[in-house]
Write an enzyme that holds these catalytic residues in place. Structure first.
Site, short mmCIF file in Angstrom:
data_model
loop_
_atom_site.label_atom_id
_atom_site.label_comp_id
_atom_site.label_asym_id
_atom_site.label_seq_id
_atom_site.Cartn_x
_atom_site.Cartn_y
_atom_site.Cartn_z
N ASP A 311 0.88 -1.16 0.00
CA ASP A 311 0.00 0.00 0.00
C ASP A 311 0.92 1.22 0.00
OD1 ASP A 311 -2.32 1.61 0.38
OD2 ASP A 311 -1.85 1.71 2.51
N LYS A 312 0.40 2.39 -0.30
CA LYS A 312 1.25 3.58 -0.35
C LYS A 312 1.24 4.36 0.98
CE LYS A 312 0.01 7.45 -2.42
NZ LYS A 312 0.23 8.50 -1.40
#
Length: 617
Positions: A311-312
């Protein structure tokens, strides 16, 4: 009688060993052998009693255990009047058991140290407004507690007054202190190194973060990996096979002593104990450094990872974004629009929503009377009589909000600069576009490089942000692949696709928005900061959310997996060498074989203990 004998197993071992020494002394120094047969016979009887009881108990549940093999072997030794063999075998077996338990205790030391850190008392405010010391069991949610310098934080709670510096090593594995002020969250088991604080209890007992850590680590030690389940099944067939082999050898050779020796040397003790000890030691090392590995199966899966998906926000980035650019549509009162914006975003825990709130802390806020969250898209709210829509461009299009081409072009420019976008509409009319930027974690590119060196072939970013943002990040840190505009279900579907292609996938997220992906991946890792959701949904939790712990965690998993394999090779190798030497050479007898057999158990345990001191850096 059985309970009495087993309760005095240690004393019987001492008697067994003492009689062996007496027989040895008599043979060389005393009566030159008159006492020897009696001493050896009594030694054998004292030694076989607890072993025979354990054998009987295992047969009651239809298990042919090692104790059964040893008991049959000792009874056979008595039958052929080989009392020295009976005495030596029982002593080595019992002594090996105690040495094994002593070394196993060391592998539990990291877990024991965690349990010892668990608070037992607290200073609780009574009805008279005074703080009195009470048992931790008497503390309830919402109680007011006092913690002084040097004291342990007794529960998870929120600081309501005072300030100080807290050592959170028991939660994060990092010994650095953290400044705590009114409003800060504190965790049970951490230590207030300086200052005085009052806190309101929010989670108590087993519900605290610390309590859950202990529970999860203890559960992890009891879990079994594929190799362990294989060994359990293998032992069920292997032990009867050794018994059958001994019968065949005795029938063919007519040598009862040889058949008995086959029973003794074929005991798979080191094979049965080797893998669980490696598991406990590896998990214990991780717990000591703020890494929760939820079981041996997790260790095994993670050690074989070839694809890591990230995920970022809060994972590759520091998770503290701010509004970097604001575009206001013509005819819109920016001040009023910002008030509606902040009022709506205050209702959401999403990182981008919190970024907006943090960027405009002094903006006026209005009551929000109705909200509707669109999963992976945004939020609708009724604020001050206005219908407010916040989210991505797709949300606007889906709900019939007309965003002009020139506005989309401006937003694309923002996205190309690495901004995450929020579109705002008021009463179905576009009002604001916000460009939000987060900073990459320090040294994230170097850490990803370490993962590649450890055998991770694919590094993939899946984000709900626009494609321009994720492309820019992917280029900066040399990712294999990056996909933007991904809803939670899109991420989960993509992970499933990777798995269908035969890839072992690890997903690294924040444990909140990405729970479907964390659950679906072969291994889910949460950058959790000790949050409840992170602990519950993932397979591995990095308690201090330190991205630089990712590569060391993989190293530890690989080291633990390799250690298990080493112990299997040692255990199986020793058994084959002993049986081969017994059947095809004449240098080995029951006593020597039993000594080597028990030594192999100690070797595999000591080999596993090395994991406790394995350096993660």
């Amino acid at each position: 009688m059985q309970k009495i004998i087993l309760a005095h197993k240690k004393e019987l071992t001492i008697i067994n060993g003492s009689l062996l020494l007496l027989a040895l002394a008599d043979h060389f120094f005393l009566t030159q052998g008159k006492i020897v047969p009696v001493a050896l016979m009594l030694a054998g009887i004292a030694g076989v009693l607890p072993i025979a009881i354990q054998a009987f108990q295992s047969l009651k549940v239809k298990v042919v255990s090692i104790d059964v093999l040893v008991t049959i072997a000792v009874l056979g030794a008595f039958l052929v009047q080989s009392y020295e063999e009976a005495a030596v075998v029982t002593f080595l077996f019992l002594a090996g058991h105690f040495l094994e338990q002593a070394t196993l205790k060391k592998t539990r030391k990291a877990i024991k140290s965690l349990v010892e850190m668990e608070p037992e008392t607290a200073l609780k405010k009574n009805l008279h407004g005074q703080f009195e010391e009470v048992s931790i069991d008497e503390v309830s949610v919402l109680d007011r507690l006092l913690v002084k310098t040097g004291g342990k934080i007794p529960v998870d709670g929120q600081v309501v007054s005072g300030s100080g510096y807290v050592n959170e090593a028991s939660i994060t594995g990092e010994s650095k202190v953290v400044d705590k002020q009114a409003g800060s969250t504190v965790y049970a088991g951490t230590i207030l190194e300086n200052g005085t604080i009052q806190l309101e209890a929010q989670r108590v007992g087993e519900e605290t973060t610390f309590g859950k850590i202990i529970e999860l680590v203890e559960e992890a030690q009891d879990s079994k990996s594929t190799p362990e389940r294989f060994i359990d099944k293998f032992s069920q067939y292997y032990t009867p096979a050794v018994l059958l082999l001994a019968i065949v050898v005795g029938f063919v050779t007519k040598d009862i002593e040889l058949a008995i020796t086959v029973l003794v040397l074929g005991c798979p003790g080191a094979l049965v104990i080797g893998i669980p000890v490696s598991n406990v030691a590896g998990i214990g090392n991780g717990a000591k450094h703020g890494i929760l590995l939820k079981g041996s199966e997790v260790v095994q899966n993670f050690s074989q990872v070839d694809t890591m998906v990230f995920d970022k926000t809060g994972t590759l980035t520091v998770g503290d974004p701010r509004v970097a650019k604001l575009i206001t549509m013509p005819g819109i009162n920016e001040r009023e629009a910002l008030s509606l914006l902040v009022s709506t975003e205050s209702e959401s825990d999403h990182p981008l929503a919190q970024a907006v709130v943090k960027t405009y802390p002094d903006t006026a806020r209005y009551p929000v009377t109705k909200t509707q969250v669109v999963k992976g898209g945004g939020i609708f709210a009724l604020v001050k009589g206005h219908q407010v829509a916040l989210g991505n461009l797709q949300l606007m299009k889906t709900h019939g909000i007309d965003v002009k081409k020139e506005v989309i072009k401006e937003s694309e420019k923002l996205a190309s600069e690495g901004n995450s976008l929020i579109f705002m509409a008021i009463d179905q009319q576009p009002a604001l576009i916000l460009g939000i930027k987060d900073q990459l974690r320090p040294n994230v590119k170097d850490e990803l490089s370490k993962l590649k060196k450890l055998g991770v072939k694919n590094l993939i970013l899946l984000s709900g942000d626009n494609q321009g943002t994720v492309d820019q990040i992917a280029e900066k840190i040399s990712l294999t692949e990056a996909k933007g505009n991904m809803l939670p279900e899109d991420k989960a579907a993509y992970i499933k696709k990777l798995q269908n292609n035969g890839q072992n996938v690890t997903f690294v997220g924040d444990g909140v928005n990405d729970s479907p992906s964390l659950a679906l991946a072969n291994t889910g890792i949460a950058m959790g900061n000790g949050t409840d959701v992170a602990i519950e949904t993932s397979d591995i939790v990095l308690m201090n959310s330190d991205f630089s712990r990712l590569a060391p965690t993989l190293k530890l998993a690989k080291a633990t997996s390799h250690n298990m394999l080493q112990n299997i090779i040692i255990a199986v190798g020793v058994v084959f060498v002993l049986l081969g030497s017994l059947l095809f050479s004449d240098w080995i007898n029951m006593g020597i074989g039993m000594f080597v057999h028990e030594a192999s158990i100690i070797v595999v345990v000591l080999n596993a203990i090395r994991l406790l001191n394995y350096r993660l850096a």
